[in-house]
Motif scaffolding. Structure first.
Motif, PDB file in Angstrom:
ATOM      1  N   PRO A 183      53.309  25.364  87.759  1.00 16.88           N
ATOM      2  CA  PRO A 183      51.861  25.196  87.620  1.00 16.88           C
ATOM      3  C   PRO A 183      51.136  26.522  87.580  1.00 16.88           C
ATOM      4  O   PRO A 183      51.281  27.338  88.467  1.00 16.88           O
ATOM      5  CB  PRO A 183      51.451  24.413  88.874  1.00 16.88           C
ATOM      6  N   ALA A 235      42.323  28.047  86.707  1.00 13.27           N
ATOM      7  CA  ALA A 235      41.037  27.904  87.397  1.00 13.27           C
ATOM      8  C   ALA A 235      40.213  29.172  87.252  1.00 13.27           C
ATOM      9  O   ALA A 235      38.999  29.119  87.047  1.00 13.27           O
ATOM     10  CB  ALA A 235      41.282  27.580  88.868  1.00 13.27           C
ATOM     11  N   PHE A 274      48.011  26.549  87.712  1.00 13.37           N
ATOM     12  CA  PHE A 274      46.708  25.952  88.018  1.00 13.37           C
ATOM     13  C   PHE A 274      45.696  26.993  88.471  1.00 13.37           C
ATOM     14  O   PHE A 274      44.540  26.946  88.049  1.00 13.37           O
ATOM     15  CB  PHE A 274      46.862  24.870  89.081  1.00 13.37           C
ATOM     16  N   THR A 275      46.132  27.906  89.320  1.00  9.86           N
ATOM     17  CA  THR A 275      45.188  28.899  89.826  1.00  9.86           C
ATOM     18  C   THR A 275      44.700  29.804  88.705  1.00  9.86           C
ATOM     19  O   THR A 275      43.510  30.059  88.565  1.00  9.86           O
ATOM     20  CB  THR A 275      45.853  29.746  90.928  1.00  9.86           C
ATOM     21  N   ILE A 278      39.290  30.457  95.638  1.00 11.98           N
ATOM     22  CA  ILE A 278      40.582  31.046  95.979  1.00 11.98           C
ATOM     23  C   ILE A 278      40.361  32.387  96.649  1.00 11.98           C
ATOM     24  O   ILE A 278      39.253  32.923  96.652  1.00 11.98           O
ATOM     25  CB  ILE A 278      41.454  31.253  94.731  1.00 11.98           C
TER      26      ILE A 278
END
Lengths: 187, 187
Positions: free
Chosen positions: B2, B8, B4-5, B36
DNA sequence: GGGGAAATGTCTATTTTTTTGACAAATTAC
DNA sequence: GTAATTTGTCAAAAAAATAGACATTTCCCC
């Protein structure tokens, strides 16, 4: 702090639930849809049923955070049904499955929150007795809940917004009656 | 697997870029927007400029993956401008900053890809000489690129789609001329 | 009803990613 | 010109994700 993976699982599940019934969705499907390892699923959720429960009930918090104040009767009902309106198919698939109880649990909580919030702010200024407030809240909760359940049972085919509007008109008449009576000191 | 961060960060940056110019966006803003840790930013990107470069040029790959085949002249131009159309403000803020070169680099690559893909498939069946194909591609690339740059310079106020349409009409006439000439053996 | 494939749940070990907290240098604002 | 903010860097620790394996269960098909 990032719950990105968990959110991705959530999104994939709802996405798939909009496509087909719960019993046709496997954990594999979900994991593959969001491109993560199968074990990462088990890292975040125990199993399918508890994932569903968590996701569905989590929705209540999302809704509450987005709607700290509820200013009208219409809004009460709108809030209660927002998830179902945004994900019609998913809601239908959930409702017509062994997860109906989870869905109704969710619905009940949203109704409870929406009605309590609305009533307590709407009557903050009015001289309505405590007992009447409690009764009002209890009545409203059931009416909200029931309206949505009826709608789900009928296959979500009716124009729920129109029904809401009519309900709100009727209730407004009742409210004025309550205020009028309490103002004139009647019992 | 992932990312994902990283995704993001990308989303937050583009979101903020739609709100204000690049020089008014700090790394802190981005990190706080997607919730984050600040160091996680540096884990994925070297610094702001290289993040911008990576994000912008990454867009080319996204576009290429989404459009493996390009079937018409209009599509060429549409593809070239898709990012700018979806994120008008962001594109404007990028273009009017020290990152203009990155933006133009992106634009150039998209144009190059779109035109090459289109021309090579469109003329696969036609008896057009190799040299003519090369010239056509070069002409088209510049016209695509130039059309968008002109539009950006003019503040994106013109109806770019209408301009595209007119360009495509003109070009179609030229194409037919090329085919006609090569078919009749003229030089 | 039995056999095979797919899905589930569980484990351990390993790797990657994220966080924490701290620091000096650079930038910005007042 | 100094105070506050932002930046870039670092090392260490915690959290999250992956890999691969295994026994069990469920599902499907014949």
């Amino acid at each position: 702090m990032p719950g990105f993976t968990k959110r991705a699982i959530r999104n994939s599940f709802i996405k798939l639930l909009n496509e087909r019934p719960v019993n046709q969705i496997t954990i594999r499907d979900i994991v593959e849809d969001c491109g993560i390892n199968r074990n990462s699923f088990y890292y975040h959720y125990q199993d399918m049923p508890s994932m569903i429960e968590e996701i569905v009930l989590e929705e209540v918090n999302v809704i509450i955070q987005e709607k700290p104040a509820i200013d009208s009767l219409e809004e009460c009902l709108d809030v209660a049904i927002s998830f179902a309106l945004e994900n019609r198919r998913a809601a239908m698939h959930l409702y017509n499955s062994s997860n109906r109880d989870v869905f109704e649990q969710y619905l009940w909580r949203v109704c409870e929150y929406a009605v309590s919030t609305y009533i307590s702010t709407a009557f903050a200024e009015e001289p309505v007795p405590e007992e009447d407030l409690g009764i009002l809240i209890r009545m409203y909760k059931w009416e909200c809940f029931g309206a949505v359940v009826d709608w789900m049972r009928a296959g979500m085919k009716e124009d729920i917004q129109a029904i809401f509007h009519r309900i709100c008109q009727l209730k407004r008449g009742m409210l004025e009656e309550v205020i009028r009576r309490s103002a004139s000191g009647e019992v």
